[in-house]
Design a protein around this motif. Structure first.
Motif, PDB file in Angstrom:
ATOM      1  N   GLY A   1      43.415  14.116   5.521  1.00 19.79           N
ATOM      2  CA  GLY A   1      42.622  14.389   6.721  1.00 19.79           C
ATOM      3  C   GLY A   1      41.591  13.328   7.056  1.00 19.79           C
ATOM      4  O   GLY A   1      40.682  13.580   7.845  1.00 19.79           O
TER       5      GLY A   1
ATOM      6  N   THR B   1      39.848  10.521   8.969  1.00 18.91           N
ATOM      7  CA  THR B   1      39.942  10.047  10.352  1.00 18.91           C
ATOM      8  C   THR B   1      39.265   8.691  10.529  1.00 18.91           C
ATOM      9  O   THR B   1      39.515   8.009  11.513  1.00 18.91           O
ATOM     10  CB  THR B   1      39.303  11.037  11.342  1.00 18.91           C
ATOM     11  N   VAL B   2      38.395   8.330   9.614  1.00 18.08           N
ATOM     12  CA  VAL B   2      37.704   7.052   9.743  1.00 18.08           C
ATOM     13  C   VAL B   2      37.946   6.220   8.482  1.00 18.08           C
ATOM     14  O   VAL B   2      37.737   6.702   7.374  1.00 18.08           O
ATOM     15  CB  VAL B   2      36.182   7.245   9.953  1.00 18.08           C
TER      16      VAL B   2
ATOM     17  N   LEU C   1      29.655   6.259   5.236  1.00 18.88           N
ATOM     18  CA  LEU C   1      28.558   7.225   5.119  1.00 18.88           C
ATOM     19  C   LEU C   1      28.167   7.803   6.476  1.00 18.88           C
ATOM     20  O   LEU C   1      27.934   9.006   6.606  1.00 18.88           O
ATOM     21  CB  LEU C   1      27.340   6.554   4.459  1.00 18.88           C
ATOM     22  N   GLY C   2      28.090   6.929   7.480  1.00 15.10           N
ATOM     23  CA  GLY C   2      27.726   7.411   8.815  1.00 15.10           C
ATOM     24  C   GLY C   2      28.725   8.426   9.333  1.00 15.10           C
ATOM     25  O   GLY C   2      28.358   9.481   9.875  1.00 15.10           O
ATOM     26  N   ALA C   3      30.006   8.120   9.126  1.00 16.44           N
ATOM     27  CA  ALA C   3      31.057   9.021   9.622  1.00 16.44           C
ATOM     28  C   ALA C   3      31.061  10.335   8.849  1.00 16.44           C
ATOM     29  O   ALA C   3      31.186  11.416   9.433  1.00 16.44           O
ATOM     30  CB  ALA C   3      32.412   8.334   9.521  1.00 16.44           C
TER      31      ALA C   3
ATOM     32  N   TRP D   1      28.558  11.713   7.170  1.00 19.47           N
ATOM     33  CA  TRP D   1      27.324  12.429   7.524  1.00 19.47           C
ATOM     34  C   TRP D   1      27.536  13.193   8.831  1.00 19.47           C
ATOM     35  O   TRP D   1      27.027  14.282   9.025  1.00 19.47           O
ATOM     36  CB  TRP D   1      26.214  11.383   7.677  1.00 19.47           C
ATOM     37  N   ASN D   2      28.348  12.604   9.680  1.00 18.08           N
ATOM     38  CA  ASN D   2      28.595  13.192  10.992  1.00 18.08           C
ATOM     39  C   ASN D   2      29.821  14.112  10.985  1.00 18.08           C
ATOM     40  O   ASN D   2      30.329  14.474  12.040  1.00 18.08           O
ATOM     41  CB  ASN D   2      28.785  12.058  12.012  1.00 18.08           C
ATOM     42  N   GLY D   3      30.327  14.438   9.800  1.00 14.07           N
ATOM     43  CA  GLY D   3      31.349  15.482   9.721  1.00 14.07           C
ATOM     44  C   GLY D   3      32.791  15.041   9.773  1.00 14.07           C
ATOM     45  O   GLY D   3      33.695  15.872   9.860  1.00 14.07           O
ATOM     46  N   ALA D   4      33.053  13.718   9.701  1.00 11.34           N
ATOM     47  CA  ALA D   4      34.442  13.256   9.639  1.00 11.34           C
ATOM     48  C   ALA D   4      34.778  12.922   8.190  1.00 11.34           C
ATOM     49  O   ALA D   4      33.895  12.656   7.383  1.00 11.34           O
ATOM     50  CB  ALA D   4      34.642  12.029  10.517  1.00 11.34           C
TER      51      ALA D   4
ATOM     52  N   ILE E   1      26.026  19.673  10.256  1.00 10.76           N
ATOM     53  CA  ILE E   1      26.543  18.462  10.905  1.00 10.76           C
ATOM     54  C   ILE E   1      25.726  18.221  12.176  1.00 10.76           C
ATOM     55  O   ILE E   1      25.430  19.172  12.911  1.00 10.76           O
ATOM     56  CB  ILE E   1      28.042  18.658  11.254  1.00 10.76           C
TER      57      ILE E   1
ATOM     58  N   HIS F   1      19.174  15.543  14.367  1.00  9.68           N
ATOM     59  CA  HIS F   1      19.439  15.032  13.029  1.00  9.68           C
ATOM     60  C   HIS F   1      19.022  13.561  12.971  1.00  9.68           C
ATOM     61  O   HIS F   1      19.226  12.822  13.940  1.00  9.68           O
ATOM     62  CB  HIS F   1      20.925  15.135  12.700  1.00  9.68           C
TER      63      HIS F   1
ATOM     64  N   PHE G   1      18.824   9.936  10.302  1.00 11.55           N
ATOM     65  CA  PHE G   1      19.357   9.337   9.078  1.00 11.55           C
ATOM     66  C   PHE G   1      18.583   8.059   8.797  1.00 11.55           C
ATOM     67  O   PHE G   1      18.754   7.042   9.456  1.00 11.55           O
ATOM     68  CB  PHE G   1      20.850   9.029   9.244  1.00 11.55           C
TER      69      PHE G   1
ATOM     70  N   SER H   1      25.661  -0.242  10.536  1.00 11.22           N
ATOM     71  CA  SER H   1      26.945   0.235  10.015  1.00 11.22           C
ATOM     72  C   SER H   1      26.966   1.759   9.945  1.00 11.22           C
ATOM     73  O   SER H   1      27.988   2.386  10.256  1.00 11.22           O
ATOM     74  CB  SER H   1      27.249  -0.371   8.642  1.00 11.22           C
ATOM     75  N   VAL H   2      25.861   2.363   9.559  1.00 10.26           N
ATOM     76  CA  VAL H   2      25.812   3.824   9.491  1.00 10.26           C
ATOM     77  C   VAL H   2      25.957   4.415  10.897  1.00 10.26           C
ATOM     78  O   VAL H   2      26.708   5.376  11.107  1.00 10.26           O
ATOM     79  CB  VAL H   2      24.488   4.297   8.825  1.00 10.26           C
TER      80      VAL H   2
ATOM     81  N   GLY I   1      29.619   4.177  11.972  1.00  6.33           N
ATOM     82  CA  GLY I   1      30.435   5.248  11.384  1.00  6.33           C
ATOM     83  C   GLY I   1      30.180   6.574  12.065  1.00  6.33           C
ATOM     84  O   GLY I   1      31.111   7.327  12.391  1.00  6.33           O
ATOM     85  N   ALA I   2      28.905   6.869  12.309  1.00  4.59           N
ATOM     86  CA  ALA I   2      28.552   8.131  12.963  1.00  4.59           C
ATOM     87  C   ALA I   2      29.173   8.189  14.358  1.00  4.59           C
ATOM     88  O   ALA I   2      29.758   9.204  14.758  1.00  4.59           O
ATOM     89  CB  ALA I   2      27.036   8.278  13.038  1.00  4.59           C
TER      90      ALA I   2
ATOM     91  N   ALA J   1      32.784   9.009  14.295  1.00  3.91           N
ATOM     92  CA  ALA J   1      33.100  10.392  13.949  1.00  3.91           C
ATOM     93  C   ALA J   1      32.921  11.342  15.125  1.00  3.91           C
ATOM     94  O   ALA J   1      33.641  12.327  15.254  1.00  3.91           O
ATOM     95  CB  ALA J   1      32.227  10.842  12.777  1.00  3.91           C
TER      96      ALA J   1
ATOM     97  N   LEU K   1      36.435  12.918  16.671  1.00  5.24           N
ATOM     98  CA  LEU K   1      37.297  12.960  15.485  1.00  5.24           C
ATOM     99  C   LEU K   1      36.856  14.049  14.507  1.00  5.24           C
ATOM    100  O   LEU K   1      37.670  14.615  13.786  1.00  5.24           O
ATOM    101  CB  LEU K   1      37.302  11.589  14.793  1.00  5.24           C
ATOM    102  N   ASN K   2      35.547  14.343  14.494  1.00  4.10           N
ATOM    103  CA  ASN K   2      35.079  15.360  13.537  1.00  4.10           C
ATOM    104  C   ASN K   2      35.400  16.785  13.983  1.00  4.10           C
ATOM    105  O   ASN K   2      35.067  17.736  13.281  1.00  4.10           O
ATOM    106  CB  ASN K   2      33.574  15.197  13.251  1.00  4.10           C
TER     107      ASN K   2
ATOM    108  N   LEU L   1      45.585  16.863  12.001  1.00  6.37           N
ATOM    109  CA  LEU L   1      45.397  15.760  11.053  1.00  6.37           C
ATOM    110  C   LEU L   1      46.514  15.645  10.028  1.00  6.37           C
ATOM    111  O   LEU L   1      46.866  14.552   9.606  1.00  6.37           O
ATOM    112  CB  LEU L   1      44.056  15.938  10.319  1.00  6.37           C
TER     113      LEU L   1
END
Lengths: 616, 351
Positions: free
Chosen positions: A229, A231-232, A282-284, A286-289, A441, B81, B83, B92-93, B96-97, B100, B328-329, B336
């Protein structure tokens, strides 16, 4: 065939063929086809690439161990050398076992004196190609498929199998199929005509392969990430891990493209370096992916600070470490298991991480998928500790399977409904007693559940705090969480000896096939060992019980310092004298011969000798 | 400083924006920065910008690195939220966020040490990669938390509080952002709220990498004579190219300016930027012109501020990656996982 001073080796379905090629000459796919043809004849093989850090021109080898018994570890030695590289000729010829065979392109006559204890098989590949083909490219490339045909003829293989593989590889390209088939046939007919009955090595059709598949560990891990599963994916190219994300990309395109819109249900970013890769993960997360990166030792070195943040901020992350030779800049194309300590205690501060040790591509698939469940359940980094030997070599593995009833374990996540229902939320509170807090999230709820993520310096409600007691509460909870991890990671696999014994052996990862064979060799010598294949760190209760139940335990590893042994001593407080190192670290995959030799030798020490039962 | 939240009493009487929130709903905890710190003014500007844009606070994600500036996301948007990541690695964080969940608004706050020194690599790559992110650098030319060392944006010849002259050439993040492909580039001053608030609003509504360099004097370590990042120095050398007003679709367009003075830029989401010219002719849609203008005025010792560049047709990383519209999240297990049947078919090709 030249006259012999020692008897020629005779063997059916049990020998080693080694190809010596020039990197970039197009030999790789021909060699793989040779190995796969043997598998198609129902005989287990384990091929291995031995290659330089180079694109074109350097020597490269491909070693195919044929083993009816199914031993998939590297055997060592070579019974039939396919010597096609002038640069390495002398060393290649020297490596052939006495009574073995040398296959070479006899277009140019041999200079100098050859060994007298080997059999020489010359096929004028270049001359035949020049005669048969006019296109210069064909003359060069068809030489490869021609030697595959020649070997098939030599080893009494079924030509139809080779034909079938050619048809499959060049499906839809009739001209290529015809050309390759013709070249293979010429080679096949040549050796059938000139060498029939003159070689003692033979492939005979068998049914020892079963329903097993052939795939490399990196592709299997990439597939596991799709099934898990993810995604990133964020990554930075590094040997020997690059093909993990390449495989993930291929499988995503195939299985994760929205059928309606053609859009991607995944995002893959080639980052500027490994720091950015893990930052994006980590960013992804943290954001639920579900997010992961794939790298090797030097990449892990660069990720240290973020790995600590992932641990302390309790952001899930999955890191696939395809281990190679250390130190950080060294031996990129050689295998080792030398990142255990680097990963187990990655980052500054008191950190301990979950490691998984797959033994083969099958476990690369299952454990990668499982890593995402574990990372989200435990809200922590999870490392898949594979290596070059598993990752970049095709390996006969159990077929993949997936339980369609299985749902992803997304861990403790509070939804907007949970928050509306009045569930209290303290981001770092241990409300369940397992050390694992609940998380939310971003974007979930207009008024509840928001928090500010930091490494440390905060209390259980995620508010800024430099109070000692808040820090200690957090560290103790993390320790509890690590205890919980022991109950969730895959348990070890035990292989009890055929006789009761006070000796044990612990091994992990790519050592597995060589270990199985070594146990067989040792048992034949009257040395019986209970074996335990450790599949994860932290070590669970079964690992502790195993060590406690034996007087001495060999710890077999592919690194110089005995890193798993260090972890065992450090985490379980075993008496170090009880754990005997068996270490292989020259960059080549460990062999059964090495393990059995090292253990036999150790058995002669006064400390261990009394433990060997006397025969009869 | 204390760490208790501000009392929320009395907010019932405050005016509400179209999303139903009062200004207080966009505030955070009490700042622990020095009294008079420029960063607190920027936090206030962010609060005002979000309030005026009718943003739902929880749909914003606040990202930062390490440093005085990176502490500030705790001091605004308490319902979002946040970070606080590691030094120099916010980009980079945030990337990624953003991958997602493409539906949130990402606000990255960084400093000159965080972005121009330790984090210049990540800054550069976030800009060139097209991350949909508002990236604010609170630029004071100095390290505050470690007590007054120069950062990489300190001007050559600028004097530290201890009297040391900076010998190194400065990095101009605005010039870099322009060169690297940022599609909304601005510079402002923490002491000029009228200029700053609309620039933040425009950035938050921009799709793509939006960079704002905000000169934000450090009252403790870099506000003395001889510093080129002091309140006095910035005020004296500030050369604004335009004034911006952000107009949402549902708002009526004010036309109080004389024709020819205004330039309209419609952004991807339909919001309109009204740019009022100041003095010289300046085209904010000309990237090369912007770079030339910046360098010419820097050579004169001037600090060019305003909306320096905007690309009306900007797009972002998700467009480049052709990701699905749904974040995506939010994709389900079914979307998936290809399932066992696919796997068995794959097995068959591997024999």
């Amino acid at each position: 065939m030249d006259s012999m001073t020692v008897p020629a080796i005779t063997a059916v379905n049990d020998f080693v063929v080694k190809f010596a090629n020039v990197n970039g000459s197009g030999s790789a796919s021909a060699n793989e086809m040779f190995a796969r043809a043997i598998v198609r004849m129902g005989v287990p093989v384990s091929p291995r690439n031995i290659f330089p850090s180079n694109i074109q021109g350097m020597p490269t080898w491909y070693e195919v161990r044929v083993s009816e018994k199914g031993w998939l570890g590297r055997r060592g030695g070579c019974d039939l050398m396919v010597a096609l590289n002038a640069q390495t000729w002398d060393a290649d010829v020297a490596e052939i076992e006495p009574g073995g065979y040398l296959f070479y392109d006899s277009t140019r006559p041999l200079k100098g004196k050859l060994r007298e204890d080997i059999n020489v098989i010359g096929v004028p590949l270049t001359a035949i190609c020049t005669r048969e083909f006019t296109d210069p490219n064909q003359r060069r490339l068809f030489k490869n498929i021609m030697y595959v045909g020649a070997l098939a003829g030599l080893l009494d293989m079924e030509f139809e199998v080779v034909e079938g593989l050619i048809a499959q590889q060049y499906r839809g390209k009739t001209q290529l199929i015809d050309g390759n088939r013709a070249a293979a046939r010429i080679g096949y007919d040549h050796t059938r005509t000139h060498f029939a009955g003159k070689i003692g090595l033979k492939i005979r059709r068998s049914d020892a392969v079963g329903d097993r598949i052939v795939i490399d560990g990196n592709a299997a891990a990439g597939l596991g990430a799709v099934y898990g599963g993810a995604t990133v994916a964020a990554w930075y190219p590094i040997t020997p891990s690059t093909s993990v994300v390449e495989a993930f990309t291929t499988y995503c395109r195939k299985y994760r493209t929205c059928p309606e819109s053609g859009a991607a249900r995944y995002a893959i970013v080639q980052a500027e370096d490994e720091l950015a890769s893990i930052g994006m993960v980590l960013g992804a997360s943290w954001n639920g992916a579900r997010a992961f990166t794939a790298t090797s030792g030097p990449g892990i070195s660069l990720m240290q600070e973020f790995l600590g943040l992932s641990y302390f901020a309790e952001v899930p992350s999955v890191i696939i470490d395809v281990q190679r030779g250390g130190p950080s800049t060294g031996m990129p194309t050689k295998t080792q298991q030398s990142d255990l300590l680097l990963c187990a205690y990655a980052s500054h501060g008191d950190t301990r991480h979950v490691l998984l040790f797959p033994e083969d591509p099958h476990e690369c698939f299952t454990m990668t998928a499982q890593a995402f469940d574990l990372a989200e359940r435990l809200q922590t980094p999870v490392f898949l500790m594979t290596d070059l030997d598993i990752g970049m070599n095709e390996r006969l593995s159990q077929p993949f399977a997936w339980d369609d009833a299985r749902a992803y374990d997304r861990g403790k996540v509070l939804t907007a409904e949970d928050l509306d229902a009045g569930k209290s939320f303290g981001r770092y509170e241990d409300v369940d007693g397992d050390g694992i807090p609940w998380r939310t999230i971003p974007g979930t709820h207009p008024a509840k559940g928001a928090f500010f993520t930091r490494g440390t310096s905060r209390n259980a409600q995620a508010r800024y705090s430099e109070l000692g007691e808040d820090y200690v509460y957090n560290m103790e909870r993390l320790r509890t969480k690590f205890e919980t991890a022991k109950t969730l990671v895959p348990p070890p696999v035990a292989q009890p000896a055929l006789q009761p014994t006070r000796l044990g052996v612990i091994h992990f990862g790519s050592t597995s096939p060589a270990m199985a064979e070594a146990l067989d060799i040792l048992a034949a010598d009257g040395i019986y060992l209970d074996a335990l294949r450790v599949r994860a760190f932290p070590f669970n209760a079964e690992v502790e019980a195993f060590v406690d139940a034996h007087d001495f335990v060999f710890v077999v590893e592919q690194n110089e310092s005995g890193q798993l042994r260090t972890l065992l001593v450090n985490e379980c407080e075993f008496d170090p004298k009880k754990l005997v190192k068996v270490l292989h670290y020259d960059g080549s995959p460990i062999t059964a011969r090495f393990i059995a030799g090292a253990i036999s030798e150790a058995m002669n020490s006064p400390r261990l000798r009394p433990l060997i039962p006397t025969k009869g | 400083m204390t760490y208790i939240a501000k009392p929320r009493l009395g907010s019932e009487a405050l005016p509400r924006n179209a999303a139903g929130f009062t200004r207080r709903d966009y505030e955070g905890r009490v700042s622990t920065l020095c009294a008079g710190c420029g960063h607190d003014s920027i936090s206030a500007a962010i609060v005002q910008a979000c309030y005026e844009l009718d943003i739902e606070p929880h749909r914003v994600a606040k990202m930062s690195g390490i440093g005085c500036s990176s502490k500030t996301p705790d001091y605004f948007l308490g319902a979002s939220h946040g970070f606080n990541s590691v030094h120099g690695r916010m980009p980079s964080v945030a990337t990624g966020a953003a991958l997602a969940n493409r539906d949130l608004t990402y606000l990255g706050v960084s400093g000159d040490g965080d972005s121009a020194s330790i984090g210049i690599g990540q800054f550069a790559h976030a800009m060139r990669r097209g991350v949909n992110l508002t990236y604010i650098v609170e630029n004071n030319g100095v390290y505050g938390l470690t007590k007054g060392q120069f950062s990489a944006t300190a001007d050559k010849g600028s004097k530290s509080k201890k009297g040391v002259l900076n010998a190194d050439s400065p990095i101009d993040l605005v010039a870099l952002a322009l060169q690297l492909g940022a599609t909304y580039v601005a510079r402002s001053f923490s002491g000029d709220k009228e200029q700053l608030v609309p620039l933040i609003k425009g950035a938050l509504r921009h799709k793509g990498p939006a960079f704002i360099d905000v000169l934000s004097p450090c009252v403790t370590f870099n506000n003395h004579a001889g510093s080129t990042k002091s309140y006095d120095y910035v005020r004296e050398h500030n050369e604004a190219v335009n004034r911006v007003e952000v107009v949402l679709q549902r708002h009526a367009i004010e036309t109080s300016y004389a024709p020819g003075e205004l330039r309209r830029v419609v952004q991807h989401d339909g919001s309109m930027l009204l740019l009022r010219k100041l003095g010289q002719d300046y085209d904010p849609t000309d990237r090369i012109g912007a770079m030339n203008h910046l360098h010419e005025h820097a050579a004169l010792g001037e600090i060019v501020t305003g909306l320096l560049y905007v690309d009306e047709h900007a797009d972002d990383l998700h467009k480049h990656l052709n990701t699905v519209e749904a974040p995506l999240n939010t994709l389900t297990d079914e979307a998936l996982c290809p399932g066992n049947e696919v796997l068995q078919a794959l097995n068959a090709t591997l024999r």
